[in-house]
Design an enzyme around this catalytic site. Structure first.
Site, mmCIF file in Angstrom:
data_model
loop_
_atom_site.group_PDB
_atom_site.id
_atom_site.type_symbol
_atom_site.label_atom_id
_atom_site.label_comp_id
_atom_site.label_asym_id
_atom_site.label_seq_id
_atom_site.Cartn_x
_atom_site.Cartn_y
_atom_site.Cartn_z
ATOM 1 N N ASP A 36 0.876 -1.151 0.000
ATOM 2 C CA ASP A 36 0.000 0.000 0.000
ATOM 3 C C ASP A 36 0.926 1.216 0.000
ATOM 4 O OD1 ASP A 36 -2.346 1.668 0.489
ATOM 5 O OD2 ASP A 36 -1.623 1.805 2.547
ATOM 6 N N ASP A 74 -1.488 -1.093 5.892
ATOM 7 C CA ASP A 74 -1.696 -0.603 7.257
ATOM 8 C C ASP A 74 -3.156 -0.558 7.670
ATOM 9 O OD1 ASP A 74 -2.053 1.600 5.364
ATOM 10 O OD2 ASP A 74 -2.228 2.866 7.131
ATOM 11 N N ASP A 125 -0.051 5.159 1.020
ATOM 12 C CA ASP A 125 -0.285 6.044 2.168
ATOM 13 C C ASP A 125 -0.459 5.228 3.440
ATOM 14 O OD1 ASP A 125 -0.246 8.590 0.867
ATOM 15 O OD2 ASP A 125 -2.230 8.170 0.059
#
Length: 197
Positions: free
Chosen positions: A21, A181, A23
């Site tokens: 991922d 995240d 961001d």
């Protein structure tokens, strides 16, 4: 090297793919997202979204994020907010006020994985333009062989981004890992049948 697992067919390493991922995983880009979302909502006359809620939707595609942040807004207002967000984000990037620092150790991790023979990719809710700018700014673009973005895929947790990355690289699901995240990243990995970190 004798300590590497070899496949049974030709003694070659099995292709491995690490998908990241962006961001919240590669870069800390949440402040830019929050600021652009607040500017967009103000421009279309919606009350400012709660900053904590904005941080929780990072990783989703922009239309899905706006639906969650403004559930009572009509579709025309949501489309206008989407466009206003993109403009606010682009303006911040062009003004040099967009800060998306790499997390500590990420550059070294990417270099180490590449040196160890991993294929690297990104699966993100960012736009293609935003992702390419971010990777170029940090000198990482050359390491990534597949870039999957919200421009061409349904929002996470739909498995499309991972499925296309696997097809582009020829890697099988059992030698791919999705690193993210949020719960959306983990659910996308589960939906695609790959491991998640």
């Amino acid at each position: 090297s004798g300590d590497c697992p070899a496949d049974a067919h030709a003694g070659e390493m099995t292709a491995r793919l690490a998908l990241f991922d962006c961001d919240g995983t590669l870069v800390d880009g949440q402040a830019g997202v929050v600021n652009a979302m607040e500017a967009a909502f103000a421009q279309v006359g919606l009350p400012a979204p709660d900053r904590h809620q904005v941080r929780r939707i990072v990783g989703l595609s922009l239309p899905q994020a706006i639906r969650l942040l403004a559930p009572d807004a009509d579709e025309d207002t949501r489309v206008a907010a989407d466009l206003a967000y993109r403009e606010a984000f682009r303006a911040a990037r062009e003004a040099g006020s967009l800060v998306e620092p790499l997390y500590d150790g990420i550059a070294e991790l990417i270099a180490a994985l590449a040196a160890d023979g991993w294929l690297l990719g990104v699966a993100t809710g960012k736009s293609q333009r935003g992702l390419e700018h971010c990777l170029a700014m940090h000198g990482l673009a050359a390491h990534f062989v597949t870039l999957q973005t919200a421009d061409t895929h349904p929002s996470k947790p739909h498995p499309s981004m991972i499925e296309v990355a696997l097809a582009e690289t020829g890697v099988s699901p059992d030698t791919c890992v999705m690193i993210g995240d949020t719960a959306y990243d983990i659910a996308m990995a589960v939906n695609a049948g790959v491991r998640a970190i």
